[in-house]
Design an enzyme around this catalytic site. Structure first.
Site: not given
Ligand code: AMP
Ligand code: MG
Length: 486
Positions: A93, A95, A116, A128-129, A179, A186, A255, A265
């Site tokens: 989701g 994150g 983002k 950590d978001g 963004r 997705r 995703d 992404d």
């Molecule tokens: P990505 O493959 O980099 O697009 O990320 C995979 C998943 O990890 C997605 O659901 C992102 O929202 C989550 N995510 C990546 N980095 C962070 C972060 N620093 N804090 C929270 N969620 C993250």
């Molecule tokens: Mg992603």
């Protein structure tokens, strides 16, 4: 054109927000201390009907990190799942991305605006978001570079930074990239409701996507089959464009695949420098699953994930037949790209041979992808093309065949050169160019981001003031390592 407005008074519409509660969580951004503006995309701002001039926006940085919200905003983070490196992950989701507005642009099309790096959400898992300045600059620049190249992509409106520390391999600082896209839905958004067994909601999201983005599918005998076919076509065409320009996405998890066929992404992406078919841009990708030459078939894998998720809504045989169509749509789209890159008017079956022979020569010498194609635009007047090859006699033989092929078409060389320069960019976002902008920004100077962006938004134009951006990468560039860390 509507009167330019500020972010505070952004006209809001609810479109994604009309979906049932199961699709998202209401979650406000977490405030970030002492934000400052790092980048502002005045061209995109103008398209959104926003005041283009950043200095006229009050508290702009506070809005861009989510400390302040447009009046009436109901911030949300959406749920999805996906296949990461081929492995099903039941719960993902947004994150760290928070949707703060849906707003009509000056053409009347509704655009979603996401922050983002705006803090944790119920989908952050243990992370950590946040996002760091480094990766935010890369996403910002590459979104706009891809747009300049004419490749479908999410856009980037701006970046705001904060001194707040964020721990990655080392201590870095936080930033938020804004963004923009018609939607961030997705493949994984569909997979989520399929694997949850909530097939009514699966139908809801499919109907929503068809209504807003694929209205022609409504008239098909089975709208969901038509949707799958349309997404297959857009994805094949997108990846054909990536291959032609030498773009490697780096994390083609399902995703990270847009239902609209947008590049989505930006993480450990990279453009080819010297040609290497097996180039792996993502340091965390040990097996080369997402190597340059794997991207077309990974696109198909992800479409199979989507098709699987759509099975409650369509016949299995129809889904399989649609997937069988992928290869030929990709080949058609890719040959069209290569036809234009080679300056041909028509494409013949034998041109594949001419092209693959060239690739072999380039592979052997690691010939620079972008510079070679750009130089080929002046084929008739350039004596130096052979210098970029190990076996120069072999290149001369190839050049004779190419010359003979061009002679069949009788196109004036000047006309061909102009057409080729519209297909072969002079400027791409090489890692070292992004790195220079990042290092300057980390030292407090944001002007390099602005200058580089200005160049990348017009990548086909010859701009002497940007000549240095078209040079071969310096030796230190080979030391740069880009990973999933962001
Ligand atoms: P990505 O493959 O980099 O697009 O990320 C995979 C998943 O990890 C997605 O659901 C992102 O929202 C989550 N995510 C990546 N980095 C962070 C972060 N620093 N804090 C929270 N969620 C993250
Ligand atoms: Mg992603």
């Amino acid at each position: 054109m509507p009167h330019p407005h500020s972010i505070a008074h952004l006209p809001l519409q609810t479109r994604f927000g009309t979906l049932p509660d199961r699709f998202f969580s209401n979650v406000p951004p977490t405030p970030l201390a002492a934000p400052h503006l790092v980048a502002w995309n005045s061209e995109l701002a103008a398209e959104l009907g926003l005041m283009a001039d950043a200095s006229r926006h009050q508290h702009l940085a506070d809005y861009l990190v989510g400390n302040l919200l447009p009046a009436g905003s109901k911030p949300i983070a959406s749920v999805y799942c996906g296949h990461q490196f081929g492995v099903y992950v039941p719960q993902l989701g947004d994150g760290r991305a928070i949707l703060i507005a849906e707003t009509p642009d000056v053409h009347g099309a509704v655009q979603e605006i996401q922050l983002k790096g705006a803090g944790p959400t119920p989908y952050s898992r243990r992370a950590d978001g946040r996002a760091v300045l480094r990766s935010s600059i890369r996403e910002y620049l590459c979104s706009e570079a891809m747009h300049g190249l004419g490749i479908p992509t999410t856009r980037a409106l701006g970046i705001a930074g904060s001194p707040q520390p964020v721990w990655r391999e080392t201590m870095e600082t936080a930033a938020v990239v804004t963004r923009v896209a018609p939607t961030f839905v997705r493949f994984g958004s569909f997979e989520y409701f399929f694997y949850q067994g909530e097939h009514e909601l699966l139908k809801t999201v499919a109907d929503w996507v068809i209504e807003h983005f694929y209205p022609a599918c409504r008239d098909a005998a089975n709208p969901y089959q038509a949707l799958l076919e349309s997404v297959i076509a857009r994805t094949a065409q997108l990846i054909a464009q990536w291959q032609a320009v030498g773009f490697c996405h780096g994390v083609m998890n399902s995703d990270n695949m847009s239902i609209l066929g947008l590049t989505l992404d930006y993480g450990p992406f990279g453009f080819l420098d010297g040609f290497d078919a097996g180039h792996i841009c993502n340091h965390s990708d040990d097996t080369g699953r997402y190597a340059y030459n794997q991207q077309p078939q990974i696109g198909l894998f992800n479409l199979q994930c989507l098709a699987q998720a759509l099975l409650p809504l369509l016949e299995r045989d129809a889904a399989i037949a649609a997937l069988h169509g992928y290869q030929s749509i990709f080949e058609q789209a890719f040959s069209e790209q290569i036809r234009r890159k080679m300056g041909l008017i028509t494409w013949q079956e034998a041109d594949w041979t001419l092209f693959t022979e060239l690739l072999e020569l380039m592979q052997a010498a690691r010939t620079d992808w972008t510079r070679f194609w750009r130089a080929l635009c002046d084929f008739d007047t350039s004596d130096h093309l052979r210098d970029d090859f190990l076996d120069r006699d072999a290149f001369d033989r190839w050049a004779d065949l190419y010359h003979a092929r061009l002679a069949q078409e009788n196109r004036p060389p000047e006309e061909r050169g102009v057409a080729m320069k519209a297909a072969n960019p002079k400027y791409i976002l090489r890692n070292h160019l992004a790195e220079n902008a990042i290092r300057a920004a980390q030292a407090g100077d944001f002007s390099e981001i602005e200058r580089l962006q200005r160049c990348l938004m017009r990548p086909f134009d010859d701009a002497p003031e940007f000549d240095a951006y078209a040079a071969l990468p310096p030796s230190w560039a080979s030391e740069l390592s880009v990973s999933c860390s962001s």
